[in-house]
Design a protein around this motif. Structure first.
Motif, PDB file in Angstrom:
ATOM      1  N   TRP A 160       0.836  -1.201   0.000  1.00 34.45           N
ATOM      2  CA  TRP A 160       0.000   0.000   0.000  1.00 34.45           C
ATOM      3  C   TRP A 160       0.872   1.252   0.000  1.00 34.45           C
ATOM      4  CZ3 TRP A 160      -3.949  -2.373  -1.494  1.00 34.45           C
ATOM      5  CH2 TRP A 160      -4.418  -3.532  -0.885  1.00 34.45           C
ATOM      6  N   GLU A 161       1.549   1.508   1.098  1.00 34.69           N
ATOM      7  CA  GLU A 161       2.357   2.725   1.209  1.00 34.69           C
ATOM      8  C   GLU A 161       3.856   2.428   1.164  1.00 34.69           C
ATOM      9  OE1 GLU A 161       0.925   4.073   4.920  1.00 34.69           O
ATOM     10  OE2 GLU A 161      -1.087   4.528   4.181  1.00 34.69           O
ATOM     11  N   ARG A 203      -6.759  -7.130  -5.000  1.00 29.61           N
ATOM     12  CA  ARG A 203      -5.982  -6.047  -4.383  1.00 29.61           C
ATOM     13  C   ARG A 203      -6.789  -4.751  -4.393  1.00 29.61           C
ATOM     14  NH1 ARG A 203      -1.841  -6.166  -7.739  1.00 29.61           N
ATOM     15  NH2 ARG A 203      -0.847  -7.916  -6.652  1.00 29.61           N
ATOM     16  N   ALA A 244      -7.884  -2.559  -1.201  1.00 25.68           N
ATOM     17  CA  ALA A 244      -7.464  -1.160  -1.126  1.00 25.68           C
ATOM     18  C   ALA A 244      -8.644  -0.258  -0.774  1.00 25.68           C
ATOM     19  CB  ALA A 244      -6.836  -0.721  -2.447  1.00 25.68           C
ATOM     20  N   ARG A 260      -9.673  -0.816   2.783  1.00 21.35           N
ATOM     21  CA  ARG A 260      -8.658  -0.248   3.680  1.00 21.35           C
ATOM     22  C   ARG A 260      -8.899   1.251   3.886  1.00 21.35           C
ATOM     23  NH1 ARG A 260      -3.657   2.243   3.033  1.00 21.35           N
ATOM     24  NH2 ARG A 260      -2.125   1.760   4.679  1.00 21.35           N
ATOM     25  N   GLU A 311       1.593  -0.338   6.470  1.00 28.27           N
ATOM     26  CA  GLU A 311       1.915   0.158   5.129  1.00 28.27           C
ATOM     27  C   GLU A 311       1.783  -0.909   4.047  1.00 28.27           C
ATOM     28  OE1 GLU A 311       4.103   0.634   7.754  1.00 28.27           O
ATOM     29  OE2 GLU A 311       6.116  -0.068   7.218  1.00 28.27           O
ATOM     30  N   ALA A 312       1.540  -2.156   4.442  1.00 28.93           N
ATOM     31  CA  ALA A 312       1.314  -3.236   3.482  1.00 28.93           C
ATOM     32  C   ALA A 312       0.587  -4.349   4.219  1.00 28.93           C
ATOM     33  CB  ALA A 312       2.633  -3.733   2.892  1.00 28.93           C
TER      34      ALA A 312
END
Length: 367
Positions: free
Chosen positions: A201-202, A282, A286, A289, A307-308
Motif C-alpha cells: 500500500w504505502e 488487491r 485497497a 482499507r 503500510e502493506a
C-alpha cells in the motif's frame, strides 16, 4: 512428578488457542442489532476465481497418490512466480509446495531437526504460530529485533516477516541483508514469511531472495495463496530458497505424508499463472482499507505501520482487551494485540477481509 517413561502430552505444553479466547467477545459483538462485523481472523470472503475452480474440478478425478514435491507443472509455475515477484539474483533455488503456509511455520523447526538447547529468534510482535512451532520442537523462542543483543545463544533459526502480520510493517532491503549475513556467519537458517508480499500500500516490500547476491544457502521464503487468490480453504502454499534445505524438507515430508492434494496442485498452477484476479482482489482490499482507516481514525484510533498487508494495526492507548470490548459493544470484532506478543498489548488488529457491505457497516458504527 512424572514417572519415567510416561507419555508426554504435546498439547499440554502449548498455549490456549488464541481464537478460542476471543469467543466471549465474538458472542457480545454478535448481539448487536445490526449483526456481527468480523474483522478478527482475516479469512477471505470473496469468491475463488472461476479459472481456479475450473482447474480444481478438472483435476478432481485423481485416484493416485500425488507427488510430495509437486507435479512438474506446479514446480515450474512456482519457479516462474518466484522469479517474477521475488526477483531472486539467480536461478539456483529450490521450490516445494506446502499444505498452506501455517503448517510449514508450525513444523519448520521440527523438520529442520531443532530441539532442546537450540534457539529460534522470532519478531517481538508476530504471528503466534512462530512461537508454537518452536514449542513443538522443544527449542527455545527468543523475541528480538536486534540480533546483536542475543549474545552467545545457539541460534539455529531466525524468522522474519515482511509485510508483518499483524503490524503491516515492511522491512527495508538493507535490514533483510543484515539478517542474512548475520545468520550465515553463525550457520543459522533465515525463514522469511512473505505471505503478504502481493499486498503493498504505502511501501514496496521485497523478498529476502532478492538480497542474497544470487546465493540461497541458509535462506527460505514462505508464501501462501490464501490471501492472494482467496484460497484459504484450499490450503495452498509453498517454500522457496536453499535447494539443499528444500531437499531436506522434502525428504522428511515424504515420510510424514505432508502432501498437497493433486486437485489443489492443479488449482495452484492456474492461480500462479494469472495476475488479473490478484489485481482485482488487491483493488477490493485497497478500497476497504481506505474506508476502515478513515473510520477508525475518525473514532480516535491511531493507525501504526500498516503500510502493506491485510490488516490495520490500531491503538487507543489502552489494554488491547479493553479495546476489543469497546468495539464488541458496537458489533465489531477485532483481534487483541496481546495474541501477538507482550509488546502488542496496547493494540488491536483489524482485517480487511469482510465484505464491502460489512466494512461499510463497521464504518457507520464508528462514526
Amino acid at each position: 512428578m512424572v514417572p519415567p517413561g510416561a507419555r508426554r502430552a504435546l498439547a499440554a505444553g502449548l498455549p490456549d488457542f488464541p481464537w478460542d479466547r476471543l469467543e466471549p467477545a465474538k458472542a457480545a459483538a454478535a448481539r448487536h442489532p445490526g449483526g456481527l462485523v468480523d474483522l478478527s481472523i482475516g479469512t477471505p470472503v470473496d469468491p475463488v476465481p472461476a479459472a481456479i475452480r475450473a482447474a480444481l474440478t478438472e483435476a478432481s478425478d485423481s485416484p493416485g497418490y500425488p507427488l510430495t514435491a509437486g507435479k512438474p507443472r506446479l514446480r515450474a509455475a512456482i519457479r516462474d512466480w518466484v522469479t517474477r515477484w521475488c526477483a531472486p539474483a539467480g536461478d539456483d533455488f529450490g521450490v516445494l509446495p506446502t499444505i498452506g503456509s501455517k503448517e510449514l511455520v508450525a513444523w519448520l523447526p521440527t523438520l529442520l531437526g531443532l530441539g532442546p538447547g537450540d534457539t529460534v529468534v522470532i519478531p517481538p510482535v508476530c504471528y503466534p504460530t512462530y512461537e508454537v512451532g518452536v514449542q513443538l520442537s522443544g527449542a527455545t523462542a527468543v523475541r528480538s529485533d536486534s540480533l546483536t543483543s542475543l549474545g552467545p545463544a545457539r541460534v539455529r533459526l531466525v524468522w522474519v516477516n515482511s509485510p508483518s502480520n499483524p503490524t503491516g510493517r515492511v522491512l527495508p532491503p538493507a535490514h533483510l541483508r543484515k539478517v542474512v549475513d548475520w545468520a550465515r556467519e553463525r550457520g543459522a537458517v533465515v525463514a522469511s514469511d512473505e505471505c503478504y508480499l502481493p499486498l503493498p500500500w504505502e511501501a514496496e516490500p521485497v523478498s529476502i531472495l532478492s538480497v542474497c547476491d544470487g546465493r540461497f544457502d541458509n535462506v527460505l521464503a514462505v508464501h501462501s495463496l490464501s490471501k492472494r487468490s482467496n484460497l484459504a480453504g484450499y490450503r495452498a502454499g509453498f517454500v522457496a530458497g536453499d535447494p539443499a534445505l528444500v531437499d531436506e524438507l522434502l525428504a522428511v515430508r515424504k515420510h510424514a505424508g505432508m502432501i498437497v492434494p493433486a486437485p489443489v496442485q492443479a488449482a495452484m498452477v492456474a492461480a500462479l499463472a494469472d495476475e488479473d484476479h490478484v489485481q482485482q482482489q488487491r483493488d477490493r482490499y485497497a478500497a476497504r482499507r481506505v474506508t476502515l482507516r478513515n473510520a477508525f481514525e475518525g473514532a480516535g484510533f491511531t493507525v501504526e505501520h500498516s503500510e502493506a498487508g491485510l490488516y490495520l494495526w490500531l491503538t487507543r492507548g489502552e489494554d488491547s482487551w479493553d479495546t476489543v470490548a469497546w468495539l464488541a459493544d458496537r458489533g465489531i470484532l477485532t483481534a487483541p494485540g496481546a495474541f501477538y506478543g507482550p509488546d502488542g498489548h496496547r493494540h488491536v488488529r483489524a482485517a480487511l477481509t469482510a465484505s464491502d457491505e460489512r466494512i461499510t457497516e463497521a464504518a457507520k458504527r464508528l462514526s
